[in-house]
Design a protein around this motif. Structure first.
Motif, PDB file in Angstrom:
ATOM      1  N   UNK A   1       0.830  -1.208   0.000  1.00 30.44           N
ATOM      2  CA  UNK A   1       0.000   0.000   0.000  1.00 30.44           C
ATOM      3  C   UNK A   1       0.866   1.260   0.000  1.00 30.44           C
ATOM      4  N   UNK A   2       0.348   2.314  -0.646  1.00 24.20           N
ATOM      5  CA  UNK A   2       0.927   3.653  -0.549  1.00 24.20           C
ATOM      6  C   UNK A   2      -0.079   4.531   0.176  1.00 24.20           C
ATOM      7  N   UNK A   3       0.404   5.333   1.122  1.00 21.37           N
ATOM      8  CA  UNK A   3      -0.494   6.236   1.861  1.00 21.37           C
ATOM      9  C   UNK A   3       0.077   7.640   1.844  1.00 21.37           C
ATOM     10  N   UNK A   4      -0.806   8.606   1.831  1.00 24.81           N
ATOM     11  CA  UNK A   4      -0.422  10.011   1.897  1.00 24.81           C
ATOM     12  C   UNK A   4      -1.542  10.798   2.551  1.00 24.81           C
ATOM     13  N   UNK A   5      -1.184  11.687   3.440  1.00 19.73           N
ATOM     14  CA  UNK A   5      -2.183  12.539   4.083  1.00 19.73           C
ATOM     15  C   UNK A   5      -1.837  14.003   3.826  1.00 19.73           C
ATOM     16  N   UNK A   6      -2.825  14.865   3.637  1.00 16.89           N
ATOM     17  CA  UNK A   6      -2.557  16.305   3.580  1.00 16.89           C
ATOM     18  C   UNK A   6      -2.089  16.777   4.951  1.00 16.89           C
ATOM     19  N   UNK A   7      -1.446  17.908   4.970  1.00 15.60           N
ATOM     20  CA  UNK A   7      -0.873  18.359   6.242  1.00 15.60           C
ATOM     21  C   UNK A   7      -1.929  18.612   7.298  1.00 15.60           C
ATOM     22  N   UNK A   8      -3.004  19.245   6.877  1.00 14.55           N
ATOM     23  CA  UNK A   8      -4.053  19.569   7.856  1.00 14.55           C
ATOM     24  C   UNK A   8      -5.141  18.503   7.826  1.00 14.55           C
TER      25      UNK A   8
END
Lengths: 235, 235, 235, 235, 235, 235, 235, 235
Positions: free
Chosen positions: E83-90
């Motif tokens: 899996x690849x995951x990414x979250x926005x900063x806020x």
């Protein structure tokens, strides 16, 4: 929709009886009784009789026989094989009869084996029945090898894991046709296991027919008889 | 998640090695190599070795063996059976060894048969190999009946229609375990046909393990050896 | 395990070559190449050669052929049928050859059809190839009916829904053997659909062999040739 | 077809009773009642009795029992196990009896479990019944572990997902035979799911018999008893 | 075909990204990587990022990660869970996190278990991993019961016969979701056996997702979190 | 086999009633009526009653109800859901009730839907029934979306191709449990098609129970209610 | 085997090209590329070209295209649809073109959808592509209803559970042909689940073609165009 | 749950009758009788009648007809097709009728064929019945080719191996819809074999409906009639 007259078939609202089949395929049309009403069976039987052909009805019962008896005098019903047979008085079997063995692995396989045997006899062949020779008691089968080796062809009927044709196939040189039966339970899957087993047999040159199809095995052997006949010159 | 110490198992991030199994089930944990990385296999092997147990790795290959060799001096790799075995120097086999036969129907069944034979030998038994005795040439099997009747138990390996255990089961009184193999094509359905055939065998008292599971058959026989041992008194 | 000498079989560690099969079953043992190493194939071939028998290897390839060529001078490899054949110099075919038709529904069915044709020719028969006559263009098949009616037996090879044997079976009187192929996709289920379709054919007397088993169909017809031979008197 | 006399089998038109099986395979032939007429069952029973053997009929019912009672005085019918048993007066059990456990996951599995238990008792073994111990309430099974560990062998009967043998297999060292039942609905697929689940169990050394085959499991354990007997010297 | 503008979805030639899903179904659209080109995955990821949503890509690999890294700074790739995951900063997680257990029967089930665990963590939950607790060594699982009983919900991952969820389901009161895996061979049928077994479990109230669908189990638990949220008033 | 007293279960010859389940798993044992005799059902019911628990019998009929009525005064039988329910006078539901929707695709799915609804009501929940909203007339379902979005959880019951849960899953954020039914014919394969369809749904986070298992879906939702309860501190 | 000249077909050793098909069935023979060698494809293409017909090759690739390009100047290869098309310069489409919609549930279904679209365009129709409208986000499909209702016929392509044709079938009155794809995993069973689901759809009047058979759906619609043509007067 | 009035549907506790379907999909809702009580069927029929629509009930019987007769004066019951039909006095068929052929392979396929024919006639079309034209006697079908070529569309009904649509598909240019039937035994697998066979047909452009679904084939053709109507402008 107007009528399409044809010299070679009789048309009823529900069936086109294939009266030419005797000549084209070497034996007359056979009536598969399951799923037909007694009246339909009687109607087709009378068309066959009227054209001078023998009558063979498979997968039938005593009720149908009672309806047909008066119209087909001398007909016989075999409750074990579930077949009705009738021959016209002047029947001449054109082909030389074969010497067949019908083998069955267990007592529960007998209805299918008897269907095969009776159909073969209907077409004029001689049948030796070799029953209850499943491979769990191999000596029972091995005792019968001399008879098996005298046969022109062998029908091997077996349910459960369907081993019998494999073993016979390794013992004789003649054609062996496997008939899987739906005898068994659980992993037998209503005969599918026996069917698949026969198809993957390690004995080469076996062929197989549908589950419980004793008639089909007899018909397949009947086709073998044909090959020594004069060829049909026309399409 | 804090540590849960246990005297009887070693916990790694990916595996809880069952070190008690030797006592509870009578033989040590075996490493199923398929789907594990060489590093995981090495790690588990070292835990077994550290607790004084033998090491048996199935479904493995030469690459794994190269990695393990230095850590398990004296270990052996059998490419046919695809197994690695290693014993500590002071090994005492507590159970009396059995005399087994491993039979295989065809040449293509050998990897599975060898897995069964090698695992049985790993646990201290004597194994007679009887190969290429498929029922298409029944005489090959019948010649070997005296040997079969000397065995304490028989493992019968067969692909295609899986007939061999049925026939053997009718010839001997000892336990017969059928191992279907995925050898065959088409209606063999990757071994499912052989599996179903063995399960519906007309020879009574056969039991069956998963397709290609030579190890499982050997393990089943190992359980039989146990029943003459003193019973485990505690839960 | 000491040696068990037998006049009729040669024992190697991996195979019991069935040298008696020629007499018992009417034709010699055939080598199924898939799943055997080239060295195993060579070893078995040499045993057959040493006993004066012909050699037929199915499901093989050019690599095996290169290995065998020097040991079996004059051998041939057919890449389409994937077979290697070799005959000893003094070969006498005892049985009268048959006139066969091998029919194939589509271009993709050719490898299986060619296996059937080549095996039949190996055993001394004459084969007419009738290819690309699938029922979607029925006229292509109907044009060939005269040839079909001259045949002693017909092998009908078809993938997809496997209709061809049904249609042929209704047109001729001789034996028709259906060979389902794994040609197709999706609901074809790797040939299972064609197999089941042939088994439930409405044309009576068809028999069926395993998926892609062109050799099996040829072997089944070879058994038919046997029935006009003198019977084997001994068990 | 003239008679083929044999000292070791009695031939009737429908069955070749295998009277030698007692000596060859260690226990007498058992009559599988399903698919046989009461008259056929009576006939086979009398042949077994006449040869001094015990009679065990499985998959039978009260109707058959009424027919047999006068001919087999002292026979018993167990409606739950659906079995009829009869012993001759002078019965000597040659093998040392085993201590068995028959476990069942749920109430609906009892007919199959009772068939296994009753057959085992018929052959002289002692049976502890441990019923309704499905893994949904694991404590019920864990309470019984001491009894399980006293057993020489365990028969584990389960429908639905067939988990019971896996869990038991991890708790004991003796042989565990799984019997899948057709209890369940939907995705259970008439027992196929339980069957496949047992075959792929993560507990090593389990073996499996056909769906609902309680008799088969008992027979498999009977074979284990044999291995401590003197060997049969002749083929 | 002219453009159909929509405030809530971005249309590309190959995909209609469902940007409203966050509000309608409580979590944003997830990208199933299998069968999509890296370029397609990048394009969808950028649309999600542009709308202020987090990005989760399942069934992907290092190649895709290399392409995405510069566009999604701070993204992570987990090779075990694929899996690849990414979250926005806020990022503000609106729902209260759950305490979950992800259990796996064997080492080979880890990729699926890790997919479930990582997805659950992506959505803000706390996950306890309990691995290699297959029922063949029941004590390993029983030791962990206190942890299991602290969980809000449990994901139970198992291949082979898929027993683990049944056993856990009988030990705890919280939701248990079974994830069958394709780990195993032969009668495992690529996970179908584990799937069917879980569906017929004797432990009540289990639910099941597709084979190897770790993501699906995590998503199912995410739906449970929703029910304590204010309801959506509009259609 | 002497008695094994246990404070938490009542042992009868055929059943070990799991009286602890109320505490361990959050709700009492439910009696699956199919395959049990009326007397067995009565016996188990009385044990539950004697321990102060409610009684729920599924897959039962009017005959059983007549037998039980006098022993369980105030009990009710619902012929559509095929369930009997009884509560003790002093029943206190400890968990906060949920607001559920039970949806059914067609009229023929009602028995399964009613089993789900009645079981949910038995455990104290409020149920809105939304029936005959199959996707062939999508407007019928879309009209009900506001109600669906008010639910804490949804049970979606559908036979044939089993589409309903997929469509609902895309419209709401709460848990959706699919219940495939055996309604349909031919390619429906007794519900297997609906089952497989729900498992492969493109709507994420659906979970599925066995075919026709309305009870199972209700029990799964009951588990969700548990997670807000105080945790069980002991094993 | 001597030559059988025919005005309407060209015979090569491996294929009987059906040049009459254009007149008999309304469109020319199409070349299914899978399983044919590039040389075979070229040979058939040249025969079609020589008889003045268009050429459509499905399931092909760039290698074949390179071989054909010089012989079929102006031909095109579409890598997404995996098709090669070529038209003679003087092509006159006799039938009035239809306005079609090709819908696809997900991005992974595009190769199959494009095969359907491209074949339809090859035969002169206008195609609107409506992609990524799976039912998990129903609003995406509902937005396109006006376009769907303008179509003469709709091809609905979907993998996984194959819901799309059911939902579309309830929204429009024109013919809807479902094409299941092999997209999915686990319980999808390589498209069999989608296939069975479409066949049991609750939306009446859907018809279905084989898994991944985009060409077949286009061909089925082409047959619809025929019915407004003058009838063929001869057999 | 308060009432949700709708101008276009009548809500009863068990069914939401889709009265708008006539306009949306071009023909009124049809009542599938199987699995509905006579009272439910009557209730739905009266709702259809009250809205001025025709009534068609499939899979029904004489008992239902007796209940409905007084409420639907002039209604007819066809026992062969198992359908009840009723038209309001002022019925105007808006679409131009089609000329159809319904073909059936065997006598046992008639119930399914008659369902297709009667439904087609209910919607105002002209139907030519061509029965008992299975491919085992190909001449019977070939005689009818002129009639087949006059048809606007053909429904081809066949059990067993389901060959008929393939052969017809190669002879005509109009739409051909295959209806597999459950007629056959053994390897027919209750119609699954015929279904799979039709789906893999080598004749291009066939489409298929569910097993025994004569109604579905008629409904599919009805959709073809729609495409020449004015388009629906609104969603």
């Amino acid at each position: 929709m107007k009528s399409r007259p044809s010299p070679s078939s009789k048309s009823s609202p529900f069936a086109e009886v294939d009266l030419e089949r005797l000549e084209r395929c070497g034996n007359s049309e056979v009536i598969f009784g399951a799923g037909k009403t007694p009246e339909q069976i009687l109607s087709i039987s009378l068309q066959l009789k009227a054209s001078g052909q023998s009558v063979l009805i498979t997968r039938t019962d005593a009720t149908v026989f009672q309806l047909l008896q008066s119209s087909l005098p001398g007909s016989r019903f075999d409750p074990s094989a579930r077949c009705i047979t009738w021959h016209p008085k002047k029947l001449k079997i054109k082909n030389k009869p074969l010497q067949l063995c019908v083998c069955a692995a267990g007592t529960s396989d007998l209805p299918v084996a008897e269907e095969a045997a009776l159909c073969s006899e209907f077409w004029g062949n001689k049948v030796t029945r070799i029953y209850d020779v499943g491979v769990a008691g191999l000596h029972r089968l091995l005792r019968r090898v001399p008879e098996l080796r005298q046969a022109d062809a062998i029908i091997a009927v077996a349910g459960m894991e369907g081993t019998l044709p494999s073993v016979i196939g390794g013992l004789v040189a003649c054609p062996v046709i496997g008939v899987p039966t739906s005898v068994g339970y659980g992993a037998n899957l209503q005969g599918v296991t026996a069917l698949l087993g026969m198809l993957t047999s390690c004995a080469s040159g076996l062929t197989v027919v549908n589950i419980d199809n004793g008639f089909g095995a007899a018909a397949a052997i009947e086709r073998m008889k044909k090959r020594t006949q004069p060829k049909h010159p026309r399409s």
